[in-house]
Design an enzyme around this catalytic site. Structure first.
Site, PDB file in Angstrom:
ATOM      1  CE  LYS A 140      -3.423   2.445   2.744  1.00 19.59           C
ATOM      2  NZ  LYS A 140      -4.439   2.335   3.785  1.00 19.59           N
TER       3      LYS A 140
ATOM      4  CE  LYS B 230      -5.768   2.043  -0.438  1.00 24.50           C
ATOM      5  NZ  LYS B 230      -6.119   2.179   0.932  1.00 24.50           N
TER       6      LYS B 230
HETATM    7  C1  PBG Z   1      -7.340   3.175   5.700  1.00 24.01           C
HETATM    8  C2  PBG Z   1      -7.602   3.115   4.258  1.00 24.01           C
HETATM    9  C3  PBG Z   1      -7.416   4.109   3.292  1.00 24.01           C
HETATM   10  C4  PBG Z   1      -7.904   3.584   2.104  1.00 24.01           C
HETATM   11  C5  PBG Z   1      -8.340   2.298   2.366  1.00 24.01           C
HETATM   12  N1  PBG Z   1      -8.134   2.016   3.702  1.00 24.01           N
HETATM   13  C6  PBG Z   1      -6.943   5.492   3.391  1.00 24.01           C
HETATM   14  C7  PBG Z   1      -5.600   5.860   3.767  1.00 24.01           C
HETATM   15  O1  PBG Z   1      -4.683   5.064   3.835  1.00 24.01           O
HETATM   16  O2  PBG Z   1      -5.464   7.055   4.056  1.00 24.01           O
HETATM   17  C8  PBG Z   1      -7.943   4.343   0.789  1.00 24.01           C
HETATM   18  C9  PBG Z   1      -8.936   3.887  -0.200  1.00 24.01           C
HETATM   19  C10 PBG Z   1      -9.224   4.842  -1.284  1.00 24.01           C
HETATM   20  O3  PBG Z   1      -8.593   5.903  -1.472  1.00 24.01           O
HETATM   21  O4  PBG Z   1     -10.166   4.544  -2.027  1.00 24.01           O
HETATM   22  N2  PBG Z   1      -6.035   3.180   6.098  1.00 24.01           N
END
Ligand code: PBG
Length: 341
Positions: free
Chosen positions: A204, A262
């Site tokens: 991520k 992601k």
């Molecule tokens: C929580 C999380 C996030 C997303 C999914 N789970 C946000 C972040 O890391 O700030 C982002 C999903 C999206 O942008 O569609 N940590």
């Protein structure tokens, strides 16, 4: 024309031929629909940066999932905005919190729907970070506070158990703490949920694509003295693919059943690398910023939004993702089933 077989266009002549030789498909079964649960009743609040996405109270969320299910969506992932936030994100571990309540309601109304839950603290902490804060011990310039990895792990494990106890089918940790898959696996096993799989947000990346999500989940980091202003201290540097493979390998070793990359489209090289090197089911998250860009251009009439979204998701599958998390799941499923593909 040196060889007569050098005529790929032969196989593009008719729709039947094109369908016969198609290498990748996109079906409603490949989609997971993110939904945002908020407190209250009869709440259906549009998220302005994500057309078609709403903050939903549990009753409305059930209705939304029902409509999605009828369109062909078979899986959802839930995010929650709690009644109250605090420094420790205690709403996250509450058996009667927003997500356990949403899971129980979905379970009752739609027993065949696959319910995943996102496990993280950022929606529940008043500072908006994905773990609890503690004074930085190592030297160097910058913030005085940091997200304390090891004090966050037991909270994530308890959050996962609360979700599993409510009936979640899949636990999806998105916090990016080191060792969280192992901690959550142990927590689930000890609580008797050895059969509940973990989908790890393994690679991520910290970046600018999550803005609209943070509006929807009310989870942006809050500015304050000593508080890190972004998530770069725990999410990955967009420049790094080798490190992404290391993250995936760690999550697999710790017991992840499925892994995720992601965001999706800017990171399709990473999707392909993970696909080639690991045999676990692989997900890609087509995130809020990616969705918002398509919707914004479509609203201006600059692109055909429906076709661009379909093509985008198909290409994420072609890169190697088995399934895709997308805010467009319902509309895409409706289109696909309408065309009975
Ligand atoms: C929580 C999380 C996030 C997303 C999914 N789970 C946000 C972040 O890391 O700030 C982002 C999903 C999206 O942008 O569609 N940590």
């Amino acid at each position: 024309m040196p060889f007569p077989q050098d005529r790929p266009r032969r196989l593009r002549r008719t729709e039947a031929l094109r369908r016969l030789v198609r290498e990748t498909t996109l079906a409603p079964d490949d989609l997971v629909w993110p939904l945002f649960a908020v407190p209250g009743q009869r709440v259906r609040r549009p998220v302005s940066s994500m057309p078609g996405v709403f903050q939903l109270s549990v009753d409305e969320l059930v209705a939304e999932a029902q409509a999605g299910f009828e369109a062909g969506v078979r899986a959802v992932i839930l995010f929650g905005v709690p009644e109250a936030k605090d420094a420790a994100g205690s709403g996250a571990t509450d058996d009667d919190g927003i997500i356990p309540r949403a899971v129980r309601a979905l379970r009752a109304a739609l027993p065949e729907l696959l319910v995943m839950t996102d496990v993280c603290l950022c929606e529940y902490t008043d500072h908006g970070h994905c773990g609890v804060l503690a004074p930085q011990r190592a030297g160097g310039p910058g913030q005085e506070l940091t997200v304390d990895n090891d004090r966050t792990l037991p909270l994530l494990a308890r959050e996962a158990v609360a979700h599993a106890r409510a009936g979640a089918d899949v636990i999806a940790p998105s916090d990016m703490m080191d060792g969280r898959v192992a901690a959550i696996r142990r927590g689930l096993d000890e609580a008797g949920f050895g059969e509940v799989p973990i989908l790890a947000y393994a690679a991520k990346f910290a970046g600018a694509f999550y803005g609209p999500f943070r509006d929807a989940a009310e989870s942006a980091p809050v500015a304050g003295p000593g508080i890190p202003s972004d998530r770069r201290g725990y999410q990955m540097d967009p420049a790094n693919w080798r490190e992404a493979l290391r993250e995936v390998a760690l999550d697999v070793a710790e017991g992840a059943d499925m892994v995720m990359v992601k965001p999706a489209v800017p990171y399709l090289d990473v999707v392909r690398l993970v696909r080639d090197r690991f045999d676990l089911p692989l997900a890609a998250y087509h995130v809020s910023g990616e969705y918002a860009m398509i919707k914004a251009a479509a609203e201006r009439g600059w692109i055909d939004g429906e076709r661009v979204l379909l093509e985008t998701l198909l290409c994420v599958r072609r890169a190697g993702a088995d399934f895709v998390l997308t805010y467009g799941a319902r509309e895409v499923a409706a289109t696909l089933t309408g065309r009975r593909r």
